[in-house]
Design a protein around this motif. Structure first.
Motif, PDB file in Angstrom:
ATOM      1  N   ILE A 206     200.748 -55.942 -18.143  1.00 25.52           N
ATOM      2  CA  ILE A 206     200.387 -54.871 -19.077  1.00 25.52           C
ATOM      3  C   ILE A 206     201.554 -53.913 -19.286  1.00 25.52           C
ATOM      4  N   ASP A 207     202.248 -53.565 -18.217  1.00 28.00           N
ATOM      5  CA  ASP A 207     203.421 -52.684 -18.341  1.00 28.00           C
ATOM      6  C   ASP A 207     204.456 -53.303 -19.275  1.00 28.00           C
ATOM      7  N   GLY A 208     204.653 -54.613 -19.154  1.00 28.21           N
ATOM      8  CA  GLY A 208     205.613 -55.296 -20.013  1.00 28.21           C
ATOM      9  C   GLY A 208     205.196 -55.273 -21.464  1.00 28.21           C
ATOM     10  N   TRP A 209     203.912 -55.492 -21.726  1.00 26.23           N
ATOM     11  CA  TRP A 209     203.419 -55.437 -23.104  1.00 26.23           C
ATOM     12  C   TRP A 209     203.646 -54.052 -23.706  1.00 26.23           C
ATOM     13  N   ALA A 210     203.255 -53.018 -22.967  1.00 26.42           N
ATOM     14  CA  ALA A 210     203.355 -51.653 -23.474  1.00 26.42           C
ATOM     15  C   ALA A 210     204.809 -51.256 -23.705  1.00 26.42           C
ATOM     16  N   SER A 211     205.676 -51.615 -22.783  1.00 25.91           N
ATOM     17  CA  SER A 211     207.100 -51.302 -22.927  1.00 25.91           C
ATOM     18  C   SER A 211     207.688 -51.995 -24.149  1.00 25.91           C
ATOM     19  N   ASP A 212     207.304 -53.234 -24.375  1.00 27.25           N
ATOM     20  CA  ASP A 212     207.806 -53.972 -25.540  1.00 27.25           C
ATOM     21  C   ASP A 212     207.371 -53.320 -26.852  1.00 27.25           C
ATOM     22  N   LEU A 213     206.161 -52.771 -26.882  1.00 27.35           N
ATOM     23  CA  LEU A 213     205.711 -52.084 -28.096  1.00 27.35           C
ATOM     24  C   LEU A 213     206.602 -50.884 -28.393  1.00 27.35           C
ATOM     25  N   HIS A 214     206.889 -50.115 -27.356  1.00 28.29           N
ATOM     26  CA  HIS A 214     207.781 -48.962 -27.531  1.00 28.29           C
ATOM     27  C   HIS A 214     209.162 -49.399 -28.006  1.00 28.29           C
ATOM     28  N   GLN A 215     209.721 -50.413 -27.366  1.00 25.66           N
ATOM     29  CA  GLN A 215     211.050 -50.878 -27.740  1.00 25.66           C
ATOM     30  C   GLN A 215     211.063 -51.490 -29.144  1.00 25.66           C
ATOM     31  N   SER A 216     209.980 -52.131 -29.539  1.00 25.45           N
ATOM     32  CA  SER A 216     209.882 -52.687 -30.890  1.00 25.45           C
ATOM     33  C   SER A 216     209.940 -51.585 -31.934  1.00 25.45           C
ATOM     34  N   PHE A 217     209.258 -50.481 -31.648  1.00 32.08           N
ATOM     35  CA  PHE A 217     209.281 -49.351 -32.578  1.00 32.08           C
ATOM     36  C   PHE A 217     210.681 -48.767 -32.675  1.00 32.08           C
TER      37      PHE A 217
END
Length: 223
Positions: A206-217
């Motif tokens: 879950i941490d990886g998913w959430a971090s990727d969303l931030h980095q994608s933005f």
């Protein structure tokens, strides 16, 4: 066991393992949470994970000044089991919601609801499983059951924990879908086939998913 049946079983298991080991969510694993899967394409997340993703080619993220994270959910609603109890399900969903807010707040202020200039994040957990017992929001191929049986019979006791998610991002003013993503991840292995799965076992996913969303933005802002 005679040689020929044994070889046949191992061959079937090998094929099944190869299919189940796919890092990209396959079309027969889609839950129905998203309204349209036809435009999804294989892509790499900022961390290098393989995902299925679509982003509106005309998206201008500079138009948005806040983000609203809808309460996360399971889709479809699963039934708890002895291996994956309600406490685990509730813990996973709560942590998913918290992680999305924590990471996305690094990109934009959190809003209290949709509206002009707001990106709405609608996300769901679409699969929670261990290797031999799972909540099946989507159905795995039947041959996967052979893998579980062969693995258990061969004395292989580690149980792999897996999560799947689907998320869409909407324009808060008009509800238009501006991006979608489908992905899955593997958490900690359970030590044996009787160990109860806990939310802690998949928090890293879950941490990886959430971090990727931030980095994608962040990447979209630089586009």
């Amino acid at each position: 066991m005679k040689l020929r049946p044994m070889v046949s079983a191992l061959c079937i298991a090998s094929i099944a393992m190869a299919g189940c080991a796919s890092k990209v969510t396959q079309p027969d694993e889609y839950s129905g949470f998203l309204s349209d899967y036809s435009q999804l394409k294989e892509a790499k997340s900022p961390s290098g994970a393989e995902v299925m993703r679509w982003v509106d080619p005309n998206l201008d993220v500079s138009r948005y000044n806040a983000v609203y994270v809808e309460p996360t959910q399971f889709y479809p609603k699963p039934h708890a089991t002895a291996k994956i109890p309600d406490s685990t399900l509730n813990g996973i969903n709560l942590y998913f919601n918290q992680a999305l807010k924590r990471e996305l707040a690094k990109s934009l202020p959190l809003a209290n609801g949709p509206g002009p200039g707001v990106i709405v994040v609608r996300a769901a957990i679409t699969a929670v499983s261990s290797k031999t017992e799972s909540l099946k929001p989507y159905e795995y191929i039947p041959v996967a059951l052979v893998v579980a049986a062969v693995s258990t019979g061969a004395g292989i006791r580690d149980q792999q924990t897996t999560l799947g998610t689907e998320a869409q991002f909407l324009d808060g003013a008009n509800g238009k879908v501006i991006a979608q993503v489908v992905r899955k991840g593997t958490g900690k292995s359970l030590s044996n086939d009787s160990q109860v799965m806990k939310a802690d076992d998949v928090k890293g996913v879950i941490d990886g998913w959430a971090s990727d969303l931030h980095q994608s933005f962040v990447k979209l802002k630089k586009r």
